[in-house]
Design a protein around this motif. Structure first.
Motif, PDB file in Angstrom:
ATOM      1  N   THR A   1     -11.662  30.708  -6.419  1.00 58.81           N
ATOM      2  CA  THR A   1     -11.353  29.290  -5.614  1.00 58.81           C
ATOM      3  C   THR A   1     -10.733  28.422  -6.751  1.00 58.81           C
ATOM      4  O   THR A   1     -10.090  27.488  -6.004  1.00 58.81           O
ATOM      5  CB  THR A   1     -12.367  28.893  -4.314  1.00 58.81           C
ATOM      6  OG1 THR A   1     -13.078  30.446  -3.873  1.00 58.81           O
ATOM      7  CG2 THR A   1     -12.995  27.689  -4.127  1.00 58.81           C
ATOM      8  N   GLY A   2     -11.771  28.164  -7.845  1.00 63.04           N
ATOM      9  CA  GLY A   2     -11.853  27.421  -8.375  1.00 63.04           C
ATOM     10  C   GLY A   2      -9.911  26.655  -8.804  1.00 63.04           C
ATOM     11  O   GLY A   2      -9.518  26.240  -9.213  1.00 63.04           O
ATOM     12  N   ALA A   3      -9.211  28.668  -9.052  1.00 62.41           N
ATOM     13  CA  ALA A   3      -7.644  28.898  -9.171  1.00 62.41           C
ATOM     14  C   ALA A   3      -6.638  27.888  -7.717  1.00 62.41           C
ATOM     15  O   ALA A   3      -5.379  27.417  -8.225  1.00 62.41           O
ATOM     16  CB  ALA A   3      -6.983  30.275  -9.158  1.00 62.41           C
ATOM     17  N   GLY A   4      -7.188  27.690  -6.848  1.00 61.92           N
ATOM     18  CA  GLY A   4      -7.096  27.797  -5.322  1.00 61.92           C
ATOM     19  C   GLY A   4      -6.622  27.936  -4.375  1.00 61.92           C
ATOM     20  O   GLY A   4      -5.502  28.399  -3.978  1.00 61.92           O
ATOM     21  N   TRP A   5      -6.981  29.511  -4.808  1.00 68.07           N
ATOM     22  CA  TRP A   5      -6.903  30.181  -4.046  1.00 68.07           C
ATOM     23  C   TRP A   5      -8.193  30.582  -2.921  1.00 68.07           C
ATOM     24  O   TRP A   5      -9.153  30.593  -3.250  1.00 68.07           O
ATOM     25  CB  TRP A   5      -6.617  32.000  -4.955  1.00 68.07           C
ATOM     26  CG  TRP A   5      -5.653  31.929  -5.840  1.00 68.07           C
ATOM     27  CD1 TRP A   5      -5.067  31.144  -6.335  1.00 68.07           C
ATOM     28  CD2 TRP A   5      -5.693  32.891  -6.975  1.00 68.07           C
ATOM     29  NE1 TRP A   5      -4.371  31.500  -7.080  1.00 68.07           N
ATOM     30  CE2 TRP A   5      -4.333  32.489  -7.709  1.00 68.07           C
ATOM     31  CE3 TRP A   5      -6.748  34.762  -6.947  1.00 68.07           C
ATOM     32  CZ2 TRP A   5      -4.643  33.376  -8.902  1.00 68.07           C
ATOM     33  CZ3 TRP A   5      -6.289  34.865  -7.806  1.00 68.07           C
ATOM     34  CH2 TRP A   5      -4.999  34.450  -9.254  1.00 68.07           C
TER      35      TRP A   5
ATOM     36  N   SER B   1      -8.135  35.879   0.778  1.00 68.03           N
ATOM     37  CA  SER B   1      -7.675  36.129   1.059  1.00 68.03           C
ATOM     38  C   SER B   1      -6.043  36.299   0.302  1.00 68.03           C
ATOM     39  O   SER B   1      -5.705  37.410  -0.164  1.00 68.03           O
ATOM     40  CB  SER B   1      -6.829  35.789   2.670  1.00 68.03           C
ATOM     41  OG  SER B   1      -6.641  34.856   2.633  1.00 68.03           O
ATOM     42  N   ASP B   2      -6.291  35.723  -0.446  1.00 66.44           N
ATOM     43  CA  ASP B   2      -5.247  35.277  -1.648  1.00 66.44           C
ATOM     44  C   ASP B   2      -5.715  36.073  -2.604  1.00 66.44           C
ATOM     45  O   ASP B   2      -4.502  37.245  -3.274  1.00 66.44           O
ATOM     46  CB  ASP B   2      -4.980  34.257  -1.632  1.00 66.44           C
ATOM     47  CG  ASP B   2      -4.708  32.852  -0.591  1.00 66.44           C
ATOM     48  OD1 ASP B   2      -4.292  33.074   0.316  1.00 66.44           O
ATOM     49  OD2 ASP B   2      -4.636  31.604  -1.465  1.00 66.44           O
ATOM     50  N   LEU B   3      -6.306  36.065  -2.922  1.00 59.97           N
ATOM     51  CA  LEU B   3      -6.946  37.001  -4.336  1.00 59.97           C
ATOM     52  C   LEU B   3      -6.762  38.226  -3.951  1.00 59.97           C
ATOM     53  O   LEU B   3      -6.430  39.073  -4.945  1.00 59.97           O
ATOM     54  CB  LEU B   3      -8.411  36.794  -4.195  1.00 59.97           C
ATOM     55  CG  LEU B   3      -8.993  37.741  -5.214  1.00 59.97           C
ATOM     56  CD1 LEU B   3      -8.325  37.618  -6.494  1.00 59.97           C
ATOM     57  CD2 LEU B   3     -11.251  37.599  -4.877  1.00 59.97           C
TER      58      LEU B   3
END
Length: 354
Positions: free
Chosen positions: A335-339, A342-344
């Protein structure tokens, strides 16, 4: 920023549950992963190879619902571990579960601890020629034994604390352990376990004796190391990308099982409120640890650090299959990376199938 994976239409079998003290965490991870993959258009089968009826759900198709699972405040009892391991071995080496695994485009390994993280399951999948997510058997085995892993990390230039191995119940307390306790406090924890199960802060020889009395047999090996009073951080690596640093703000002396899996039990901040050069150093050390233990660019890991009183970070361990529940640390770092979550999960699948 969204991942652009090829999840649409893929058949994925998710392995979760298993026979370790992290069984409940794994069941929670498996269901979270299933929901993410269904969102990405995959067909999903949820399998607990240690269960009497291994197929928990599926085949599920996009739009279908996956039931939730609440992780308990305490890890499950291991009194039935031998039977769970027998079921697990039988399921993964023959019969309908093995056929499901062979028929999948990829197997998502969401097992934590025990055979799921020490390389056993990965070795069975490798021998069967089955493609799966995460690290292979060699890297898992290298990371799983904290004593050996820390020796490798220290040789690679990753700072680690002094440590002594100890088998409670196997005779007198070794002189080296007594010396650390006398200089105390120390942390005593199983040398091969996860989710901070059975982690103890020890301030005196009497407390050490109490820890020894609680261990069921002399077969359990503990790692004893100085208690580090500083801040605690964790850094995830996904493929070639190092995610933002997470700080774990503790209200207890150690980050134990209850604190990890009960929402609100600790503060978790991402990105951590630390100077940029210190964040970069933690990220560089996490990547170095990831590579030193044999994790390739097609895998992921999470490296934990705790600081000395002076602020110097020490590597505690590298997790080959970190938790993927809603309250787990790697999803927070993503989340901190902007994902999105489901992206992860899509990125983890893409690493295994590229």
């Amino acid at each position: 920023m969204r991942a652009t994976g090829r999840g649409l239409g893929m058949r994925v079998v998710i392995l979760c549950g298993g026979e370790s003290s992290e069984r409940d965490v794994s069941l929670g991870s498996g269901r979270s992963v299933a929901r993410a993959l269904l969102e990405r258009g995959c067909e999903v089968v949820l399998v607990d190879p240690a269960a009497a009826v291994p197929v928990l759900a599926g085949p599920l198709r996009p739009g279908e619902v996956v039931d939730g699972f609440a992780v308990g405040k305490e890890p499950p009892s291991l009194s039935d571990r031998d039977r769970l391991r027998w079921r697990m071995h039988a399921a993964l080496t023959g019969g309908p579960v093995l056929e499901l695994l062979r028929g999948a485009d990829v197997v998502f390994v969401a097992l934590h601890g025990g055979w799921g993280e020490d390389g056993h399951v990965q070795a069975l999948l490798e021998m069967a020629g089955i493609r799966f997510t995460g690290a292979g058997s060699a890297a898992c085995a290298a990371a799983w034994h904290k004593g050996r892993a820390q020796a490798v990390l220290g040789a690679a230039g990753v700072p680690v604390a002094e440590r002594v191995l100890w088998r409670p119940g196997a005779g007198e307390v070794p002189q080296e352990v007594g010396r650390l306790v006398a200089a105390g406090p120390v942390v005593a924890k199983p040398v091969a376990d996860g989710s901070s199960v059975s982690v103890h802060r020890v301030d005196s020889p009497a407390q050490l004796a109490q820890v020894a009395a609680e261990v069921p047999s002399g077969d359990v090996e503990f790692l004893v190391e100085p208690f580090l009073p500083g801040r605690e951080f964790t850094v995830a690596v996904v493929g070639d990308q190092v995610l933002p640093v997470v700080e774990i703000e503790l209200t207890t002396p150690v980050f134990d099982y209850t604190a990890k899996y009960q929402a609100g039990a600790v503060g978790e901040v991402c990105p951590a409120h630390i100077p940029a050069d210190f964040a970069s150093r933690l990220q560089e050390l996490a990547l170095r640890a990831h590579q030193a233990l044999g994790f390739g660019s097609d895998t992921y890991s999470r490296t934990d650090f705790r600081c000395e009183g002076s602020g110097e970070p020490m590597c505690l361990e590298v997790n080959a299959l970190p938790g993927l529940t809603a309250t787990s640390l790697v999803p927070l770092a993503a989340t901190g990376a902007g994902w999105a979550y489901s992206d992860l999960i899509q990125r983890v699948v893409d690493l295994a199938t590229r």
